[in-house]
Design an enzyme around this catalytic site. Structure first.
Site, PDB file in Angstrom:
ATOM      1  N   HIS A  28       0.843  -1.203   0.000  1.00  0.00           N
ATOM      2  CA  HIS A  28       0.000   0.000   0.000  1.00  0.00           C
ATOM      3  C   HIS A  28       0.876   1.250   0.000  1.00  0.00           C
ATOM      4  O   HIS A  28       2.068   1.176   0.312  1.00  0.00           O
ATOM      5  CB  HIS A  28      -0.919   0.036   1.229  1.00  0.00           C
ATOM      6  CG  HIS A  28      -2.155  -0.799   1.083  1.00  0.00           C
ATOM      7  ND1 HIS A  28      -2.175  -2.133   1.397  1.00  0.00           N
ATOM      8  CD2 HIS A  28      -3.407  -0.488   0.646  1.00  0.00           C
ATOM      9  CE1 HIS A  28      -3.384  -2.619   1.160  1.00  0.00           C
ATOM     10  NE2 HIS A  28      -4.154  -1.650   0.696  1.00  0.00           N
ATOM     11  N   HIS A  29       0.233   2.374  -0.246  1.00  0.00           N
ATOM     12  CA  HIS A  29       0.888   3.686  -0.262  1.00  0.00           C
ATOM     13  C   HIS A  29       1.513   4.050   1.094  1.00  0.00           C
ATOM     14  O   HIS A  29       1.147   3.493   2.123  1.00  0.00           O
ATOM     15  CB  HIS A  29      -0.140   4.758  -0.663  1.00  0.00           C
ATOM     16  CG  HIS A  29      -1.378   4.726   0.190  1.00  0.00           C
ATOM     17  ND1 HIS A  29      -1.489   5.431   1.364  1.00  0.00           N
ATOM     18  CD2 HIS A  29      -2.538   4.035   0.058  1.00  0.00           C
ATOM     19  CE1 HIS A  29      -2.670   5.209   1.900  1.00  0.00           C
ATOM     20  NE2 HIS A  29      -3.339   4.347   1.137  1.00  0.00           N
ATOM     21  N   LYS A  44      -0.603   4.877   4.555  1.00  0.00           N
ATOM     22  CA  LYS A  44      -1.482   3.930   5.261  1.00  0.00           C
ATOM     23  C   LYS A  44      -0.982   3.715   6.688  1.00  0.00           C
ATOM     24  O   LYS A  44       0.212   3.502   6.904  1.00  0.00           O
ATOM     25  CB  LYS A  44      -1.548   2.596   4.496  1.00  0.00           C
ATOM     26  CG  LYS A  44      -2.550   1.638   5.113  1.00  0.00           C
ATOM     27  CD  LYS A  44      -2.933   0.530   4.154  1.00  0.00           C
ATOM     28  CE  LYS A  44      -3.905  -0.448   4.785  1.00  0.00           C
ATOM     29  NZ  LYS A  44      -5.192   0.149   5.143  1.00  0.00           N
TER      30      LYS A  44
HETATM   31  P1  NAP Z   1      -7.474   9.667   4.898  1.00  0.00           P
HETATM   32  O1  NAP Z   1      -7.176  10.322   3.588  1.00  0.00           O
HETATM   33  O2  NAP Z   1      -6.561   9.923   6.071  1.00  0.00           O
HETATM   34  O3  NAP Z   1      -8.987  10.010   5.268  1.00  0.00           O
HETATM   35  C1  NAP Z   1      -9.544   9.908   6.569  1.00  0.00           C
HETATM   36  C2  NAP Z   1     -10.398  11.132   6.751  1.00  0.00           C
HETATM   37  O4  NAP Z   1     -11.115  11.066   7.998  1.00  0.00           O
HETATM   38  C3  NAP Z   1      -9.551  12.406   6.788  1.00  0.00           C
HETATM   39  O5  NAP Z   1     -10.034  13.313   5.836  1.00  0.00           O
HETATM   40  C4  NAP Z   1      -9.772  12.901   8.207  1.00  0.00           C
HETATM   41  O6  NAP Z   1      -9.776  14.308   8.265  1.00  0.00           O
HETATM   42  C5  NAP Z   1     -11.159  12.377   8.478  1.00  0.00           C
HETATM   43  N1  NAP Z   1     -11.493  12.490   9.907  1.00  0.00           N
HETATM   44  C6  NAP Z   1     -10.739  12.136  10.973  1.00  0.00           C
HETATM   45  N2  NAP Z   1     -11.374  12.484  12.116  1.00  0.00           N
HETATM   46  C7  NAP Z   1     -12.548  13.095  11.730  1.00  0.00           C
HETATM   47  C8  NAP Z   1     -13.636  13.696  12.441  1.00  0.00           C
HETATM   48  N3  NAP Z   1     -13.639  13.752  13.780  1.00  0.00           N
HETATM   49  N4  NAP Z   1     -14.671  14.188  11.736  1.00  0.00           N
HETATM   50  C9  NAP Z   1     -14.674  14.143  10.393  1.00  0.00           C
HETATM   51  N5  NAP Z   1     -13.674  13.602   9.660  1.00  0.00           N
HETATM   52  C10 NAP Z   1     -12.621  13.088  10.323  1.00  0.00           C
HETATM   53  O7  NAP Z   1      -7.511   8.073   4.721  1.00  0.00           O
HETATM   54  P2  NAP Z   1      -8.078   7.197   3.505  1.00  0.00           P
HETATM   55  O8  NAP Z   1      -6.963   6.716   2.668  1.00  0.00           O
HETATM   56  O9  NAP Z   1      -9.237   7.893   2.860  1.00  0.00           O
HETATM   57  O10 NAP Z   1      -8.603   5.922   4.318  1.00  0.00           O
HETATM   58  C11 NAP Z   1      -9.564   6.032   5.362  1.00  0.00           C
HETATM   59  C12 NAP Z   1      -9.881   4.629   5.893  1.00  0.00           C
HETATM   60  O11 NAP Z   1     -10.508   3.855   4.869  1.00  0.00           O
HETATM   61  C13 NAP Z   1      -8.630   3.819   6.320  1.00  0.00           C
HETATM   62  O12 NAP Z   1      -8.980   3.040   7.464  1.00  0.00           O
HETATM   63  C14 NAP Z   1      -8.383   2.923   5.108  1.00  0.00           C
HETATM   64  O13 NAP Z   1      -7.670   1.736   5.442  1.00  0.00           O
HETATM   65  C15 NAP Z   1      -9.808   2.626   4.714  1.00  0.00           C
HETATM   66  N6  NAP Z   1      -9.983   2.163   3.324  1.00  0.00           N
HETATM   67  C16 NAP Z   1     -10.895   1.167   3.127  1.00  0.00           C
HETATM   68  C17 NAP Z   1     -11.179   0.732   1.850  1.00  0.00           C
HETATM   69  C18 NAP Z   1     -12.286  -0.278   1.658  1.00  0.00           C
HETATM   70  O14 NAP Z   1     -12.578  -0.661   0.501  1.00  0.00           O
HETATM   71  N7  NAP Z   1     -12.982  -0.714   2.720  1.00  0.00           N
HETATM   72  C19 NAP Z   1     -10.518   1.298   0.753  1.00  0.00           C
HETATM   73  C20 NAP Z   1      -9.583   2.309   0.983  1.00  0.00           C
HETATM   74  C21 NAP Z   1      -9.328   2.746   2.270  1.00  0.00           C
HETATM   75  P3  NAP Z   1      -8.356  15.114   8.315  1.00  0.00           P
HETATM   76  O15 NAP Z   1      -7.754  14.944   6.954  1.00  0.00           O
HETATM   77  O16 NAP Z   1      -8.786  16.490   8.606  1.00  0.00           O
HETATM   78  O17 NAP Z   1      -7.563  14.458   9.414  1.00  0.00           O
END
Ligand code: NAP
Length: 267
Positions: free
Chosen positions: A155-156, A159
């Site tokens: 992964h990138h 993560k």
């Molecule tokens: P990311 O870019 O870090 O996104 C997470 C987001 O949640 C950020 O924008 C963060 O805001 C926000 N957040 C944190 N606390 C919050 C709050 N209190 N209120 C509102 N928003 C809040 O990460 P990502 O790559 O999108 O991945 C997120 C999750 O999805 C990870 O656990 C990843 O492993 C998972 N994922 C799952 C799949 C699947 O198919 N199930 C696919 C891809 C990723 P800030 O930027 O302001 O901190």
């Protein structure tokens, strides 16, 4: 028209989800939520996601938009997702959770929420990965204990959890098909004088580098041959489309904790 709220709207998955909702039929963006400290509060969610104006202003809390959505889609952090599931259960909203890295206690909290409201929780929402899980189960049942099983994922660099939720799910599916308990047979990141491999262990290797969206490969290896079952995601859109499909599927479903195998009718 089903109204979807996206929490973590400024995140990597959040922005892709807004694009996927805009492209899909039968659903629309009802609300977009970011952290209270975000500089994007009040901005147009469509403009932030790069899909043009949607006239949905970004807010800082789920309670502020409670009348604007039917289902919440949550790809954020384990603590936040568990709290959001409890909130949705209390307020009669459905929820789709893609967040990974939840511990056993957090997963049991999702089970509790599932007693009151429909919840889809899956570490990987892509159709290809969910088909791969089915293929892994079949392969493990046919190959049995003579084949060593190793799960390799990349992964990138951003993560935060390891191994990926998808890799762990792949390990669980194989362990289940072989009559093993992953908690007892998993071996993570080998190092040093570890001795020879034991027959029933399932090994996990993790790569973190650059901008890799998500790659998983499961090896079944024995004397004389090796089978590899692999999946490579090249765009986050595959996860976002799956999540939107799960949200639409939840309409009129009874309370329960579901996964993507349920959504895709792969059980
Ligand atoms: P990311 O870019 O870090 O996104 C997470 C987001 O949640 C950020 O924008 C963060 O805001 C926000 N957040 C944190 N606390 C919050 C709050 N209190 N209120 C509102 N928003 C809040 O990460 P990502 O790559 O999108 O991945 C997120 C999750 O999805 C990870 O656990 C990843 O492993 C998972 N994922 C799952 C799949 C699947 O198919 N199930 C696919 C891809 C990723 P800030 O930027 O302001 O901190």
């Amino acid at each position: 028209m089903m109204r979807i709220a996206v929490i973590g709207a400024a995140g990597r998955m959040g922005k892709t989800l807004i694009q996927a909702i805009t492209d899909a039929d039968g659903v629309k963006l009802g609300a977009a939520i970011v952290e209270p400290t975000s500089s994007l509060l009040g901005a147009d969610a469509g403009e932030v996601a790069g899909v043009g104006k949607l006239s949905v202003s970004i807010v800082s809390g789920i309670e502020q938009c409670i009348n604007d959505f039917d289902v919440l889609v949550d790809f954020t952090t384990p603590e936040l997702s568990v709290g959001n599931a409890a909130f949705c259960a209390k307020h009669g909203k459905s929820i789709v959770i893609g967040t990974t890295g939840l511990n056993d206690e957090q997963k049991s909290q999702l089970e509790e929420a599932g007693k009151q409201t429909p919840v889809v929780f899956a570490p990987n929402m892509s159709i290809g990965v969910n088909l791969t899980l089915k293929l892994l189960s079949l392969a493990a049942k046919i190959l049995g204990d003579d084949y060593d099983v190793e799960v390799i994922e990349a992964h990138h660099r951003h993560k935060v959890d390891s191994p990926s939720g998808t890799a762990l799910r792949m390990g669980e599916v194989v362990a289940e098909a072989l009559g093993r308990d992953l908690k007892e047979c998993a071996v993570y990141g080998r190092e040093g004088q570890i001795g020879p491999r034991t027959q029933k262990e399932i090994g996990f290797e993790t790569i973190r580098a650059g901008d890799v969206v998500g790659e998983h490969s499961v090896w079944f290896a024995t004397e004389g041959e090796r089978i590899e079952i692999a999946h490579k995601a090249s765009s986050r859109m595959t996860f976002a489309k799956g999540a939107v499909r799960a949200a639409a599927w939840l309409e009129s479903k009874p309370a329960g904790l579901y996964d993507m195998q349920d959504v895709l009718n792969l059980k």
